[in-house]
Design a protein around this motif. Structure first.
Motif, short mmCIF file in Angstrom:
data_model
loop_
_atom_site.label_atom_id
_atom_site.label_comp_id
_atom_site.label_asym_id
_atom_site.label_seq_id
_atom_site.Cartn_x
_atom_site.Cartn_y
_atom_site.Cartn_z
N TYR A 84 -7.47 4.75 -7.92
CA TYR A 84 -7.46 3.69 -9.15
C TYR A 84 -7.50 4.61 -10.72
CZ TYR A 84 -8.49 0.62 -13.36
OH TYR A 84 -8.73 0.10 -14.28
N GLU A 113 -6.10 -12.25 2.57
CA GLU A 113 -6.77 -11.94 3.94
C GLU A 113 -7.93 -12.94 3.64
OE1 GLU A 113 -8.16 -7.92 3.95
OE2 GLU A 113 -6.22 -7.13 3.90
N ARG A 166 -7.42 -0.46 -2.35
CA ARG A 166 -8.76 -0.64 -1.64
C ARG A 166 -9.95 -0.47 -2.52
NH1 ARG A 166 -4.71 0.73 2.36
NH2 ARG A 166 -4.57 -0.90 3.81
N ALA A 167 -9.97 -0.64 -3.84
CA ALA A 167 -11.15 -0.27 -4.63
C ALA A 167 -11.44 0.93 -4.62
CB ALA A 167 -12.38 -1.38 -4.37
N ASN A 168 -10.70 2.13 -4.41
CA ASN A 168 -11.05 3.34 -4.31
C ASN A 168 -11.02 3.84 -5.92
OD1 ASN A 168 -10.62 6.28 -4.42
ND2 ASN A 168 -10.52 6.24 -2.43
N PHE A 180 -14.48 -10.09 -3.97
CA PHE A 180 -13.22 -10.32 -3.78
C PHE A 180 -12.82 -12.02 -4.25
CE2 PHE A 180 -9.91 -12.32 -1.28
CZ PHE A 180 -9.20 -11.60 -1.18
N PRO A 199 -0.50 -7.42 -1.84
CA PRO A 199 -1.17 -7.41 -0.49
C PRO A 199 -1.24 -8.88 -0.16
CG PRO A 199 -2.45 -6.22 -1.93
CD PRO A 199 -1.34 -6.70 -2.77
N ASN A 215 -6.91 -3.92 -5.34
CA ASN A 215 -6.55 -4.41 -3.80
C ASN A 215 -5.73 -3.46 -3.15
OD1 ASN A 215 -8.45 -6.44 -4.05
ND2 ASN A 215 -6.58 -7.93 -4.93
N CYS A 216 -4.62 -3.08 -4.04
CA CYS A 216 -3.65 -2.04 -3.28
C CYS A 216 -4.22 -0.45 -3.05
CB CYS A 216 -2.49 -1.91 -4.43
SG CYS A 216 -1.23 -3.10 -4.05
N TYR A 220 0.77 -1.23 0.05
CA TYR A 220 0.12 0.03 0.03
C TYR A 220 0.87 1.28 -0.02
CZ TYR A 220 -2.98 -3.65 1.57
OH TYR A 220 -3.80 -4.96 1.88
#
Length: 386
Positions: free
Chosen positions: A133, A187, A127-129, A324, A184, A124-125, A5
């Motif tokens: 992106y 998870e 966090r889907a923003n 996911f 990442p 993913n890096c 990240y």
């Protein structure tokens, strides 16, 4: 210690997009020029485009299934970059329709299999923003601009073989950058939605989305296959063609800066519908008034919508629709159907219609109709479903 990240890793992802889509700028606009220089007819160019585009169907799905089951997306990304470079380099030593078709098909299979892994890793890096992106993805557009203009100039100075030399340098750079990326840590999947990927695929909303995507990419057939030759027939130089293509992608860069905001405000459905309708207008302008630099500039600026905003909205839909657990396979299914089937059909039909430039107007007119139908496919779907 640098993490997945961190700003350093996000910068490397930006360079990954730069070199990946930079190779698009080397290969796609000038493949027709390269093949023409090796004595291919427009029918053969269209058929080769169609055949190598079919490689987009198998590659992404195979690799995505492996990525989702093993969690080794980054390793597959690195392997894909290396194999793409190897297959592309074969064009230095082989010639003829079938030898080049096999070489470029293998390259395409590995090259297009890279993108789902890059998209998943990036989403993913960040966090889907969608805003973050967009800022990273725009570097792919910048790479496309730089390499398109540069390759056009190299063709003017040297020969139609120039894209091979430029492409090897770009693909080598892509492979080197992927070696330093960090993904990442996996998870535990906390999603409560256990709906299988096949049930998600068999929903009306996905049918409408994928039909629209196929028709949109089909409409790109004349542009991807023959735009550079079309420009040459209209009296534009190779460097001028590079600038026109670069202009379109420059507009794409600007739209990526606002893509996240537009998607959040208007929703995926209406962003896609408007973008595809503007794509239809773009192809109509190329069919009728491309000899005028002013109208050609206007048409190329619409690339901001026909690829940039449409792509960002599609990625947003795929990421959230599949979730996911199935995101790699969801990306691969989208790429296989839209760019594989749609792209292959577009290349084949435009090649058969082009007729050494005599069918240029008809080809772009039918492309405009295809895009118009693509927009209509989305109209019955509720905005809340997308």
């Amino acid at each position: 210690m640098r993490s997945a990240y961190s700003s350093g890793n996000l910068i490397l992802l930006a360079f990954t997009y730069l070199f990946y889509f930079g190779q698009f700028g080397v290969f796609i606009p000038y493949l027709g020029v390269f093949l023409d220089g090796r004595g291919f007819s427009s029918k053969e160019i269209g058929e080769l485009f169609a055949l190598i585009t079919f490689a987009r169907i198998a590659g992404p799905n195979l690799w995505a299934a492996i990525a989702d089951s093993t969690g080794k997306s980054l390793r597959l990304l690195q392997l894909g970059a290396l194999l793409t470079l190897s297959m592309f380099s074969l064009a230095f030593w082989v010639d003829g329709f079938w030898y080049l078709t096999i070489s470029f098909s293998l390259m395409m299979m590995f090259w297009t299999a890279i993108l789902p892994q890059v998209e998943v890793l990036t989403l993913n890096c960040v966090r889907a923003n969608p805003v973050r992106y967009g800022y990273i993805r725009l570097w792919g557009s910048i790479g496309y601009i730089l390499l398109t203009v540069f390759t056009g100039k190299m063709i003017d100075i040297f020969s139609s073989e120039a894209p091979l030399f430029v492409g090897v340098v770009v693909l080598s750079s892509l492979f080197m950058v992927t070696l330093f990326l960090i993904e990442p840590k996996s998870e535990a999947n906390t999603e409560k939605d256990e709906v299988s990927i096949w049930r998600k695929i068999r929903q009306p909303v996905f049918y409408a989305f994928i039909a629209s995507a196929i028709l949109l990419q089909l409409s790109f057939g004349p542009y991807y296959g023959f735009f550079a030759l079309y420009m040459r027939d209209l009296g534009y130089s190779g460097q001028a063609t590079g600038w026109f293509v670069g202009l379109g992608v420059a507009a794409e860069v600007l739209i990526f800066l606002k893509a996240g905001t537009l998607i959040n405000r208007f929703g995926v459905k209406w962003v896609l519908v408007v973008s595809i309708l503007l794509t239809s207008l773009r192809w109509y302008l190329l069919a009728t008034v491309a000899a005028s630099p002013i109208f050609l500039v206007a048409a190329q600026c619409l690339h901001a919508f026909s690829f940039g905003l449409a792509h960002a909205a599609s990625m947003h839909f795929i990421h959230h629709y599949f979730g996911f657990k199935d995101q790699s396979q969801g990306q691969a299914i989208y790429i296989s159907f839209a760019f594989g089937i749609g792209g292959a059909a577009g290349g084949y039909f435009s090649g058969n219609l082009w007729n050494q430039g005599a069918g240029a107007q008809l080809s772009f007119t039918l492309a405009a109709i295809s895009a118009l139908v693509a927009a209509c496919c989305l109209l019955p779907i509720s905005s809340k479903r997308m």
